[in-house]
Scaffold this motif. Structure first.
Motif, PDB file in Angstrom:
ATOM      1  N   ARG A  60       0.836  -1.210   0.000  1.00  0.00           N
ATOM      2  CA  ARG A  60       0.000   0.000   0.000  1.00  0.00           C
ATOM      3  C   ARG A  60       0.867   1.254   0.000  1.00  0.00           C
ATOM      4  O   ARG A  60       0.591   2.208  -0.726  1.00  0.00           O
ATOM      5  CB  ARG A  60      -0.918  -0.006   1.215  1.00  0.00           C
ATOM      6  N   MET A  63       2.577   1.693  -3.484  1.00  0.00           N
ATOM      7  CA  MET A  63       1.643   2.042  -4.553  1.00  0.00           C
ATOM      8  C   MET A  63       1.077   3.451  -4.359  1.00  0.00           C
ATOM      9  O   MET A  63       0.841   4.171  -5.336  1.00  0.00           O
ATOM     10  CB  MET A  63       0.504   1.018  -4.620  1.00  0.00           C
ATOM     11  N   GLU A  64       0.862   3.837  -3.127  1.00  0.00           N
ATOM     12  CA  GLU A  64       0.397   5.206  -2.880  1.00  0.00           C
ATOM     13  C   GLU A  64       1.469   6.216  -3.271  1.00  0.00           C
ATOM     14  O   GLU A  64       1.168   7.291  -3.792  1.00  0.00           O
ATOM     15  CB  GLU A  64       0.001   5.358  -1.410  1.00  0.00           C
ATOM     16  N   GLN A  67       1.365   6.482  -6.993  1.00  0.00           N
ATOM     17  CA  GLN A  67       0.196   7.255  -7.418  1.00  0.00           C
ATOM     18  C   GLN A  67       0.436   8.757  -7.255  1.00  0.00           C
ATOM     19  O   GLN A  67       0.093   9.539  -8.143  1.00  0.00           O
ATOM     20  CB  GLN A  67      -1.020   6.823  -6.606  1.00  0.00           C
ATOM     21  N   MET A  79      -4.493   4.385 -11.399  1.00  0.00           N
ATOM     22  CA  MET A  79      -4.014   3.905 -10.112  1.00  0.00           C
ATOM     23  C   MET A  79      -5.126   3.505  -9.139  1.00  0.00           C
ATOM     24  O   MET A  79      -4.970   2.517  -8.419  1.00  0.00           O
ATOM     25  CB  MET A  79      -3.086   4.938  -9.478  1.00  0.00           C
ATOM     26  N   LEU A  83      -4.924  -0.054  -7.421  1.00  0.00           N
ATOM     27  CA  LEU A  83      -4.884  -0.219  -5.969  1.00  0.00           C
ATOM     28  C   LEU A  83      -5.954  -1.192  -5.496  1.00  0.00           C
ATOM     29  O   LEU A  83      -5.712  -2.015  -4.602  1.00  0.00           O
ATOM     30  CB  LEU A  83      -5.059   1.144  -5.284  1.00  0.00           C
ATOM     31  N   ASP A  84      -7.138  -1.122  -6.113  1.00  0.00           N
ATOM     32  CA  ASP A  84      -8.196  -2.089  -5.790  1.00  0.00           C
ATOM     33  C   ASP A  84      -7.762  -3.506  -6.161  1.00  0.00           C
ATOM     34  O   ASP A  84      -8.035  -4.467  -5.429  1.00  0.00           O
ATOM     35  CB  ASP A  84      -9.485  -1.727  -6.530  1.00  0.00           C
ATOM     36  N   CYS A  86      -4.708  -4.598  -6.263  1.00  0.00           N
ATOM     37  CA  CYS A  86      -3.710  -5.017  -5.274  1.00  0.00           C
ATOM     38  C   CYS A  86      -4.378  -5.547  -4.019  1.00  0.00           C
ATOM     39  O   CYS A  86      -3.959  -6.574  -3.458  1.00  0.00           O
ATOM     40  CB  CYS A  86      -2.789  -3.853  -4.929  1.00  0.00           C
ATOM     41  N   GLU A  87      -5.401  -4.852  -3.550  1.00  0.00           N
ATOM     42  CA  GLU A  87      -6.122  -5.307  -2.360  1.00  0.00           C
ATOM     43  C   GLU A  87      -6.738  -6.671  -2.588  1.00  0.00           C
ATOM     44  O   GLU A  87      -6.697  -7.553  -1.728  1.00  0.00           O
ATOM     45  CB  GLU A  87      -7.211  -4.289  -1.991  1.00  0.00           C
ATOM     46  N   CYS A  91      -3.213  -8.095  -0.950  1.00  0.00           N
ATOM     47  CA  CYS A  91      -3.370  -7.721   0.454  1.00  0.00           C
ATOM     48  C   CYS A  91      -4.421  -8.540   1.187  1.00  0.00           C
ATOM     49  O   CYS A  91      -4.438  -8.564   2.417  1.00  0.00           O
ATOM     50  CB  CYS A  91      -3.701  -6.229   0.556  1.00  0.00           C
ATOM     51  N   TYR A 105       2.481  -5.520 -11.887  1.00  0.00           N
ATOM     52  CA  TYR A 105       2.737  -5.194 -10.485  1.00  0.00           C
ATOM     53  C   TYR A 105       4.227  -4.927 -10.249  1.00  0.00           C
ATOM     54  O   TYR A 105       4.617  -3.898  -9.684  1.00  0.00           O
ATOM     55  CB  TYR A 105       2.247  -6.352  -9.608  1.00  0.00           C
TER      56      TYR A 105
END
Length: 350
Positions: A60, A63-64, A67, A79, A83-84, A86-87, A91, A105
């Protein structure tokens, strides 16, 4: 005349004469999309390339950072969507993952441009806060893992937008590590895969059939996906045309695609799509796509200059012919200055 569609149509398409005729009549992409409707999506079990290098919290954080600080330099990924993903894939402790997505990724983690690297911050203490060390070395590890994942996904056969996005991002580290020959071939492959995916033929925005979808959530998702496809295609176009001064040639011709440039829009879905339409801001409003929009227009100027010069080139170089060619360079210079003069105030290029 109709042809029976069965397993052999998909599994040995090059040996099926009936499908060959159908390809010619309906287009290759139309047939492949129809043939794949009922085929299950392939998901790979976590392998050596997709084993997590980082915890969910680290993912997180990285990636943040990408972004906020890096995504504007390429604009090839939406992004919030990634990010969704990735979750969902990393995650939440998922047990399966697509290798082509894994390649994207790792490419995002590895990408570097103008001194910025997802795994490298101006202050090492920032990485140390989430217990990540040796950012440059890890960036190279991720670069290699991205390429390995592309190969494991058999990307040249199993075409995917994820693979094309990964290829687009890999150039930022590949050229800096002496891997330019590989990157050049990957970019050419990415352009061909993009054509096979038909993202070069999306057509004008106002003629999109997406607006006819009655499900608001699905319509928003499709509009965002379309915008992502536009970004990817124009990244490939931009890279191809910006290389003209170095190669004196190009692979993508504007007569062979009709995908419009990406819109200057917000990234959050509720701001990006309003009343079933992607909201276009004027260039004075900064967005993630502002910088690449300028580069897109620069690339167009360069291509137009090359096209005009190709039409004027003579079999034998004379003083007169060279003067004619140089006049096109001067014309491009005037167009470039006009473009720069009209840049918004937030641009560092002005």
């Amino acid at each position: 005349m109709t042809f029976e569609r069965g397993p052999s149509v998909v599994d040995s398409v090059t040996q099926d004469a009936a499908v060959m005729l159908e390809f010619l009549a309906l287009s290759r992409q139309h047939v492949l999309q129809a043939a794949q409707v009922d085929r299950p999506q392939k998901a790979e079990t976590l392998s050596s390339t997709s084993e997590l290098l980082f915890t969910g919290a680290q993912v997180r954080e990285l990636m943040e950072h990408h972004q906020k600080c890096i995504a504007w330099t390429h604009n090839v990924v939406h992004m919030p969507t990634f990010l969704d993903q990735c979750e969902e894939r990393l995650c939440s402790g998922g047990t399966s993952i697509e290798e082509d997505w894994v390649s994207l990724y790792y490419a995002i983690l590895a990408v570097r441009t103008e001194g910025l690297v997802t795994l490298y911050h101006a202050h090492a203490s920032k990485l140390e806060e989430v217990e990540i060390y040796a950012g440059d070395e890890l960036a190279m590890v991720c670069y290699q893992k991205s390429i390995e994942s592309l190969n494991q996904a058999d990307f040249m056969k199993n075409h995917s937008l994820f693979s094309v996005q990964a290829i687009c991002l890999l150039i930022y580290i590949g050229h800096n590590t002496g891997d330019s020959d590989r990157i050049s071939v990957l970019l050419a492959s990415g352009s061909r895969i993009a054509q096979c995916l038909a993202i070069h033929r999306l057509g004008p925005d106002h003629k999109s059939s997406i607006s006819q979808c009655t499900d608001q959530i699905l319509r928003t998702r499709r509009l965002i996906d379309r915008e992502i496809s536009k970004r990817v295609w124009w990244f490939l176009v931009r890279q191809d045309w910006l290389q003209i001064p170095f190669n004196n040639t190009y692979n993508i011709h504007p007569s062979q695609f009709n995908t419009p440039m990406p819109r200057n829009c917000d990234e959050e879905a509720f701001k990006m799509v309003v009343d079933g339409e992607v909201i276009q801001h004027d260039q004075d409003q900064y967005t993630q796509g502002s910088y690449t929009s300028v580069l897109n227009n620069v690339a167009v100027i360069i291509w137009k200059m090359e096209d005009r010069m190709c039409q004027k080139r003579a079999e034998e170089e004379t003083e007169s012919s060279m003067r004619d060619l140089y006049s096109e360079v001067l014309q491009a210079d005037r167009e470039m200055k006009q473009l720069i003069a009209g840049l918004p105030l937030f641009s560092d290029l002005k």
